[in-house]
Design a protein around this motif. Structure first.
Motif, PDB file in Angstrom:
ATOM      1  N   LEU A 580       0.815  -1.216   0.000  1.00  0.00           N
ATOM      2  CA  LEU A 580       0.000   0.000   0.000  1.00  0.00           C
ATOM      3  C   LEU A 580       0.849   1.267   0.000  1.00  0.00           C
ATOM      4  O   LEU A 580       0.398   2.321  -0.447  1.00  0.00           O
ATOM      5  N   ASP A 581       2.097   1.143   0.498  1.00  0.00           N
ATOM      6  CA  ASP A 581       2.972   2.317   0.548  1.00  0.00           C
ATOM      7  C   ASP A 581       3.155   2.957  -0.823  1.00  0.00           C
ATOM      8  O   ASP A 581       3.418   4.144  -0.939  1.00  0.00           O
ATOM      9  N   GLU A 582       3.059   2.144  -1.834  1.00  0.00           N
ATOM     10  CA  GLU A 582       3.335   2.651  -3.185  1.00  0.00           C
ATOM     11  C   GLU A 582       2.158   3.402  -3.799  1.00  0.00           C
ATOM     12  O   GLU A 582       2.295   3.962  -4.870  1.00  0.00           O
ATOM     13  N   HIS A 583       0.987   3.336  -3.165  1.00  0.00           N
ATOM     14  CA  HIS A 583      -0.198   3.804  -3.889  1.00  0.00           C
ATOM     15  C   HIS A 583      -1.005   4.858  -3.140  1.00  0.00           C
ATOM     16  O   HIS A 583      -1.051   4.874  -1.916  1.00  0.00           O
ATOM     17  N   ASP A 584      -1.661   5.672  -3.934  1.00  0.00           N
ATOM     18  CA  ASP A 584      -2.642   6.598  -3.400  1.00  0.00           C
ATOM     19  C   ASP A 584      -3.972   5.840  -3.422  1.00  0.00           C
ATOM     20  O   ASP A 584      -4.725   5.896  -4.393  1.00  0.00           O
ATOM     21  N   PHE A 585      -4.239   5.098  -2.322  1.00  0.00           N
ATOM     22  CA  PHE A 585      -5.349   4.137  -2.366  1.00  0.00           C
ATOM     23  C   PHE A 585      -6.692   4.686  -1.900  1.00  0.00           C
ATOM     24  O   PHE A 585      -7.717   4.065  -2.074  1.00  0.00           O
ATOM     25  N   ASN A 586      -6.666   5.902  -1.289  1.00  0.00           N
ATOM     26  CA  ASN A 586      -7.928   6.411  -0.742  1.00  0.00           C
ATOM     27  C   ASN A 586      -9.051   6.545  -1.772  1.00  0.00           C
ATOM     28  O   ASN A 586     -10.194   6.190  -1.488  1.00  0.00           O
ATOM     29  N   PRO A 587      -8.744   7.049  -2.982  1.00  0.00           N
ATOM     30  CA  PRO A 587      -9.824   7.144  -3.975  1.00  0.00           C
ATOM     31  C   PRO A 587     -10.450   5.782  -4.283  1.00  0.00           C
ATOM     32  O   PRO A 587     -11.659   5.686  -4.499  1.00  0.00           O
ATOM     33  N   VAL A 588      -9.632   4.727  -4.260  1.00  0.00           N
ATOM     34  CA  VAL A 588     -10.165   3.398  -4.543  1.00  0.00           C
ATOM     35  C   VAL A 588     -11.069   2.949  -3.393  1.00  0.00           C
ATOM     36  O   VAL A 588     -12.162   2.423  -3.608  1.00  0.00           O
ATOM     37  N   VAL A 589     -10.608   3.200  -2.162  1.00  0.00           N
ATOM     38  CA  VAL A 589     -11.422   2.846  -0.992  1.00  0.00           C
ATOM     39  C   VAL A 589     -12.773   3.550  -1.084  1.00  0.00           C
ATOM     40  O   VAL A 589     -13.825   2.945  -0.846  1.00  0.00           O
TER      41      VAL A 589
END
Ligand code: ZN
Ligand code: ZN
Ligand code: FE
Length: 764
Positions: A580-589
């Motif tokens: 997860l460190d590599e990604h801007d995951f909030n939009p996906v969440v």
């Protein structure tokens, strides 16, 4: 003791023998002629509407031997589907002769695929005394182009792209001589009268050179990229041992990491770079000469960017005389990749090549024999002791799959990606060559052309068109434009039926269909399915737990998005994993929790992507299946304990739960288990899960036959281990051998399901 003299009537028998199948244009009549002569039989042979008719006269014993030999020693290109015989009155005919074709009857014969140059021709091509010395278009009745040069039927020279070349007297006399290897070889040619190669600049300007092929070879050796016109289209060739030449090709072709196919001079060279079994060796040398995916050796010579991160090399041997002459000038292994931009169909015309390959090829090695129908190189892989076809094109098409169904002719138009179409005529299913991804305009045009061409060369007007259930597929839309009668077949049902069809099964089976994505009957995206069914229909017995696919196609290209989605849906809080460190995951969440553009899917392919990504594997992919391929290759072995898994029987269909697997994986990642172990455990988990679900299906239905289909079964580790396990539990397991397990095979299943529907509808 004096031998008993047989009665005269015993001694001399005459039989009328009719042979059906691919027996025209493949040297069958000269074969019959020579066989009869050898055995001292008299009589006649002629082409008929349905094949070849023979009348043979001689002793009963020799006639029997003659008929056995017809089947067992027939020419390499022929396929006999039926031999019928009857006794007729002997008439004392003195010799054996070939009669002219009965032109009054319309010839409905099977067309041979294109075939690799034969050894006899190769021998001549490298014999300095031969009149075809180094002539790159040498061929005979046992070899050469067929399918790709036929414009119309019957298969006679005027209907091929050889029509413009008038045979010289030497060629003509070979053509007319029944005992010659070139008797009625339609593409027969020589340097006097046949096609020629030329070398041009990148703009198509002829380069004056004494020997264009030798010149091309030396340009390849100095790192240039050459577009070479072949049998079913152009290739782009570069020196495969030259890293910067390969890189240049990749950049120009916009093909970042997908493995590139290689052509190597001979079997010894292949042995140098790859481990090959006896079966793979036979496959490389077969009349098809496909690209065979071989386990590579740890060599340093093939440039690392040919097949980065892949433990296999796709290798083929030279298959046209042009390739052989090219390699005659001491070439290293060459990259030989379809000449196109990524995912477009292969180029076939000279002018088209100059246009479409502008800025890609430095030079063109072209010739003036037209290609009427594209055909890519076929690709095979040897798994679980059998040859599997991953891409079915050159050499295989249009050889039919023989099915155990008869009825009205049907056209099935396949899926969207890796499209092929299928024309079902009587008990013969003609699956087209690989057409490609229909979203691409060029491929779509090729799709339409192939449908027209197949109907023409097989003289068949389908009574129904069958398409995928997905309303958005271009193949579905094309079918709708044609109008009724139409029939839609669910994607995974088509997979099941395709595997049944090639094994001539008719009773209901357990279909374990592990796939990327396909449109379900409930409008959601299916892809990890256990179906019970046959051609008439199916029951969705079980499927993977559906989870949201954030952004649809965006998630397919970026497996980390699927990983985030699956974890977010399964856990109360997204577990903090290193990937997860590599990604801007909030939009996906947010997409997943608010259910924005996140369709539910039970896809097995997406599960692979998600797990590979969360374990630290591929985060974004550059070609289809890359995440799963690399994950599979990382697996050390399958002796680890599986992750936890469960099957929920509370509902119908039964659900193969993903949540327990993910909980178990997250625990393992938190315990710092290495990637190779995680990969091994995941494969083990699926093997056990699929095994258990088949046992459950068997318990509930009493069915013991399992068919495996879907793109996921291109995974050697999963495929081979699962088959072993199922067989150990005494399942009868059927897998794809004649058509691809991926979407390239579904048109066959669609056709059979469609015909069954039509037959049932007509009975009502
Ligand atoms: Zn030949
Ligand atoms: Zn000639
Ligand atoms: Fe599929």
């Amino acid at each position: 003791m004096a031998e008993r003299q047989p009665l005269k009537t015993d001694f001399r028998q005459r039989k009328r023998i009719s042979v059906n199948g691919i027996v025209q244009g493949v040297g069958f009549r000269p074969f019959v002629f020579n066989l009869a002569k050898t055995l001292g039989l008299t009589g006649t042979v002629t082409n008929t509407a349905s094949g070849v008719a023979i009348e043979a006269e001689g002793s009963g014993v020799l006639l029997d031997r003659f008929i056995t030999s017809l089947e067992e020693d027939s020419p390499p290109l022929s396929i006999i589907t039926k031999i019928e015989q009857e006794i007729i009155p002997a008439n004392g005919e003195p010799s054996f002769s070939i009669l002219p074709s009965k032109s009054t009857t319309k010839v409905a014969t099977l067309i041979s695929p294109d075939v690799t140059v034969c050894n006899d021709c190769l021998h001549e091509v490298f014999d300095p005394a031969d009149r075809r010395y180094l002539y790159p278009f040498i061929n005979c009745t046992n070899c050469g182009p067929r399918f790709t040069i036929i414009n119309s039927i019957p298969y006679d020279r005027p209907f091929t792209s050889m029509a413009d070349f008038k045979m010289c007297s030497a060629c003509q006399s070979e053509y007319d001589n029944p005992s010659d290897r070139r008797f009625h070889a339609q593409p027969n040619a020589c340097p006097e009268c046949g096609p020629h190669v030329r070398l041009t600049s990148e703009t198509g300007k002829y380069l004056p050179t004494e020997d264009p092929i030798e010149q091309a070879a030396s340009l390849l050796k100095t790192g240039h990229c050459i577009a070479i016109k072949g049998l079913g289209g152009f290739h782009l060739a570069v020196d495969a041992t030259n890293e910067s030449a390969v890189q240049k090709l990749r950049q120009r072709k916009h093909r970042e990491e997908k493995p590139l196919a290689l052509m190597m001079k001979d079997l010894n060279t292949v042995r140098h770079y790859a481990n090959i079994s006896k079966e793979e060796e036979e496959d490389l040398l077969s009349i098809q000469h496909p690209i065979v995916l071989l386990i590579r050796k740890n060599d340093k010579v093939i440039a690392s960017n040919v097949a980065p991160g892949n433990d296999r090399l796709g290798v083929m041997l030279p298959y046209t005389p042009l390739h052989h002459v090219l390699f005659h000038y001491d070439l290293p292994p060459l990259v030989m990749t379809s000449a196109n931009l990524s995912e477009e169909p292969i180029c076939i015309e000279n002018s088209e090549a100059f246009n479409r390959l502008k800025g890609i090829a430095d030079y063109f090695l072209i010739h003036n024999r037209d290609i009427y129908l594209r055909s890519d190189d076929s690709i095979t892989i040897h798994l679980a002791d059998k040859k599997r076809i991953i891409r079915k094109s050159r050499g295989f098409v249009p050889r039919p799959v023989i099915v155990n169904s008869t009825g009205p002719p049907i056209l099935a138009v396949g899926g969207e990606l890796k499209n092929t179409v299928c024309l079902l005529k009587d008990n013969l299913a003609f699956l087209s060559q690989h057409i490609g991804d229909l979203e691409n305009l060029e491929s779509y045009t090729f799709f339409q052309k192939t449908i027209d061409h197949f109907q023409q060369i097989f003289e068949t007007k389908p009574e129904m068109i069958v398409h995928d259930l997905h309303p958005g597929y271009l193949s579905t839309q094309w079918a709708n434009e044609q109008g009724p009668p139409l029939f839609a077949v669910q994607h995974h049902h088509a997979h099941l039926a395709a595997c049944m069809a090639e094994h001539q099964l008719s009773k209901p089976v357990i279909g374990l269909i592990m796939d990327g994505t396909g449109y379900g009957t409930d409008g959601s995206i299916w892809g990890g399915e256990v179906l019970i069914g046959d051609y008439s229909g199916f029951n969705r017995f079980a499927h993977f737990e559906p989870l949201p696919l954030p952004g649809g196609d965006a998630a397919i290209k970026a497996p980390w998005r699927t990983a985030v989605s699956y974890l977010q849906t399964t856990f109360d809080h997204l577990p903090t994993l290193p990937f997860l460190d590599e990604h801007d995951f909030n939009p996906v969440v947010e997409m997943v929790t608010k259910n924005i553009n996140s369709p539910q899917t039970s896809s097995c392919g997406r599960l692979f992507d998600a797990v590979a990504s969360m374990c630290g594997g591929r985060q974004t992919i550059r070609y289809e299946g890359q995440a799963a391929i690399e994950f599979m290759q990382a697996a050390d072995h399958l002796n680890h304990p599986p992750f936890e898994f469960s099957i929920s029987k509370k509902t119908k269909p039964v659900i193969m739960m993903i949540a327990p697997i993910l909980h178990s994986i997250v625990k393992a990642i938190e315990n710092d288990e290495p990637f190779s172990r995680l990969a091994g455990r995941f494969h083990k988990t699926l093997v056990n899960l699929f095994h258990d679900i088949c046992l459950l299906a068997k318990k509930e239905t009493g069915i013991n036959t399992v068919v495996l289909s879907g793109g996921v079964f291109q995974n050697p580790l999963l495929f081979e281990t699962l088959i072993l396990g199922l067989r150990r539990s005494r399942f009868t397991v059927f897998t794809h051998e004649q058509v691809p397990t991926n979407d390239g095979g579904i048109a066959l299943g669609q056709a059979l399901v469609g015909r069954q529907h039509l037959k049932e509808a007509l009975c009502v």
